[in-house]
Design a protein around this motif. Sequence first.
Motif, PDB file in Angstrom:
ATOM      1  N   VAL A  30      24.801  49.326 -66.628  1.00  0.00           N
ATOM      2  CA  VAL A  30      24.467  50.755 -66.485  1.00  0.00           C
ATOM      3  C   VAL A  30      23.296  51.113 -67.395  1.00  0.00           C
ATOM      4  O   VAL A  30      22.434  51.925 -67.022  1.00  0.00           O
ATOM      5  N   LYS A  31      23.258  50.489 -68.562  1.00  0.00           N
ATOM      6  CA  LYS A  31      22.112  50.769 -69.453  1.00  0.00           C
ATOM      7  C   LYS A  31      20.822  50.301 -68.792  1.00  0.00           C
ATOM      8  O   LYS A  31      19.819  51.027 -68.733  1.00  0.00           O
ATOM      9  N   ALA A  32      20.839  49.099 -68.253  1.00  0.00           N
ATOM     10  CA  ALA A  32      19.624  48.551 -67.646  1.00  0.00           C
ATOM     11  C   ALA A  32      19.200  49.364 -66.421  1.00  0.00           C
ATOM     12  O   ALA A  32      18.019  49.679 -66.241  1.00  0.00           O
ATOM     13  N   ARG A  33      20.150  49.696 -65.579  1.00  0.00           N
ATOM     14  CA  ARG A  33      19.806  50.425 -64.349  1.00  0.00           C
ATOM     15  C   ARG A  33      19.379  51.871 -64.658  1.00  0.00           C
ATOM     16  O   ARG A  33      18.505  52.416 -63.990  1.00  0.00           O
ATOM     17  N   ALA A  34      19.983  52.460 -65.643  1.00  0.00           N
ATOM     18  CA  ALA A  34      19.584  53.821 -66.010  1.00  0.00           C
ATOM     19  C   ALA A  34      18.162  53.823 -66.562  1.00  0.00           C
ATOM     20  O   ALA A  34      17.359  54.713 -66.248  1.00  0.00           O
ATOM     21  N   ALA A  35      17.851  52.817 -67.373  1.00  0.00           N
ATOM     22  CA  ALA A  35      16.500  52.731 -67.924  1.00  0.00           C
ATOM     23  C   ALA A  35      15.482  52.588 -66.801  1.00  0.00           C
ATOM     24  O   ALA A  35      14.419  53.212 -66.810  1.00  0.00           O
ATOM     25  N   HIS A  42      20.879  41.809 -70.087  1.00  0.00           N
ATOM     26  CA  HIS A  42      22.051  42.356 -69.396  1.00  0.00           C
ATOM     27  C   HIS A  42      22.225  41.729 -68.015  1.00  0.00           C
ATOM     28  O   HIS A  42      23.350  41.578 -67.535  1.00  0.00           O
ATOM     29  N   ALA A  43      21.098  41.357 -67.397  1.00  0.00           N
ATOM     30  CA  ALA A  43      21.190  40.710 -66.085  1.00  0.00           C
ATOM     31  C   ALA A  43      21.937  39.382 -66.209  1.00  0.00           C
ATOM     32  O   ALA A  43      22.710  39.009 -65.315  1.00  0.00           O
ATOM     33  N   LEU A  44      21.714  38.688 -67.302  1.00  0.00           N
ATOM     34  CA  LEU A  44      22.431  37.424 -67.493  1.00  0.00           C
ATOM     35  C   LEU A  44      23.932  37.660 -67.627  1.00  0.00           C
ATOM     36  O   LEU A  44      24.744  36.876 -67.108  1.00  0.00           O
ATOM     37  N   ALA A  45      24.307  38.737 -68.310  1.00  0.00           N
ATOM     38  CA  ALA A  45      25.733  39.061 -68.435  1.00  0.00           C
ATOM     39  C   ALA A  45      26.318  39.417 -67.068  1.00  0.00           C
ATOM     40  O   ALA A  45      27.453  39.037 -66.745  1.00  0.00           O
TER      41      ALA A  45
END
Lengths: 412, 200
Positions: free
Chosen positions: A331-336, A381-384
Amino acid sequence: MNELREAAPSAGADLLDERIRELADHCAAMAGRLREIGRRLDRDPDAIVEFLDEPQVRFPVQGMLPPQYRSVGEFPARLVEASSTVLGQVVATEQVSYGDPNVLLASPGPSLSGGVVQALADDAQRQRYFGRLSAAPTHTFFALTEPGKGSAALELETTLTPVPGGGWLLNGVKCYIGNGARAQLGVVFCRRAPGPWGIEAVLLDTTAPGFSGELLPTVGLRGARISRLRFQDVFVAPQDLLGAHRPPSRRGLYGATYILYRFRPGIAAMAIGCAQAACDYLRTHRRSLPRRDGDRLDGIEDRIAAVRHRTYAVAADIDAGTVDVAAIGAVKARAARVAEDATRLVAELLGPASLLEHPWLEKVYRDVRAFELMEGTTNLHALAVFQSLLRGTGPTDRPLAPERAVDGAPRH
Amino acid sequence: MNRAAPVPPPAAATPYAFVLDSLHGRAAPGRLVASPTGHVLASTVALPGVPPGPLTRFGLAVTDATPESAFGEGPAADRFAAGLLDAHRELLHATLGHALRHLEGRTSGDTTLLAKQLVAGQLADIALRLAEDAAVPQIRRHADRAARWRCHLRLVGIGRDLLRLLGASGFLADGPAGDLHLAEVAGNVYLHPDTEDADE
């Protein structure tokens, strides 16, 4: 500021309880003033000291303080309490950031370090830390990231070496630390011994000999006062080691991950608030758009609504005791990303020279790029997320239950 | 007054604001080129005395066109617009080189970030997109303002992807991020096609 209030997004949340919705409305009402202060901070980030008595500056940090250190009678207690949960913090942060995220980041208060202290510290350490914060406006920092290693906690190289007679010497460099150079107090993560349990968190007063900090010039989000910190033989007393009463596996690294997971949805909330604010700004200034442009804007708002929905969900999960690392990072990555895309689209649709003729837009266009970098980049975060896919628990496998759905539709 | 003040010649790692000055000099010697919206962007050296604004700390001054500006459509404006795209592309190439060096110096575990497959693939994709953009025939690239704007948007997208690979250093104003921000602003001002029908 009527224009801003009319365009403010609903906190929305069909299934947020009444208290959280009230919190959202309370924070949404601050947006106009926060935007004024934020504009000033972009010119002079240290001007925050002129606004420390304003409720719009004081309220958002109250929920980050333990109850006994909060301001008494200044704000509705139920709203402060509501803002102390992860979901409450997310909802409040989104609304505050709709006004301006710089104000929250520039304000004195506990920041991430307060969460570490709450999680790890003994009673005396808590009193030292929070007592100081409640006695006077105090900037704090959370120093994890290092120049060559980023925020990879397991690989940090700042060292803590013992000295005869007790205590340690702290040596190393930390980079991209919010408020680092202007803070009075902070938490530094460092290595006392090899291995994951050799990582410690220490409480540091910035007047300590050997500490130095310098501001780094950032493209935007200047209120955060991103800094580089150096520690050269800084003495750390035994009472400064956070969680010394705990086993090594429940301090240091545990404290870092504990607090990062809990605060990460808040970064998503900042991005969502800014993205929605940009979209509403466009709708305010261009009452009518050609259909194709309107469709593009709708597409961005679909994405904002989706990432808001998921952010509220992961925040509620954390409050319920479930920490889904991949979902939190996602959510952090997509929100950014949607915040960047929203500001780019709005700049395009507002027409030629929009970045000159709309100074607020130019500012938020710069500011939102920080969210990609704060608390781990998208690649990390994509790796996670990929690892969770391998485990069969990827994001597509986890739709929200209807009773937890959140309607974040903006109010137009 | 939009006469150009003397500015240093461009060099290898020239700050973008000075690159802009150089473009003015090539497109309209002795004058500054105004955007279709009547704005002039140049370095704070070329435009001394302009009141400070949000872009001043990036070295960029913003002022209104004057009768002495090279204004409107015409060869000077065309040359300037083409130069902006070339400068943006050159900046991206320089940033790609910077990213390769930066990521070689960053480690994760026992390897450099450059050796990570995910990162390597993203860098290769960026290089391919840059090559692809360079291969767009001139007649298409400069067909009209819309064509130039499409090119600008492609370059902005490439730049953002590159900066993400730089991590937090990709947000520092005194590095590629500051210059790329100015390139984005310059495109927004000089290259954006008019959208007169927007409110219809």
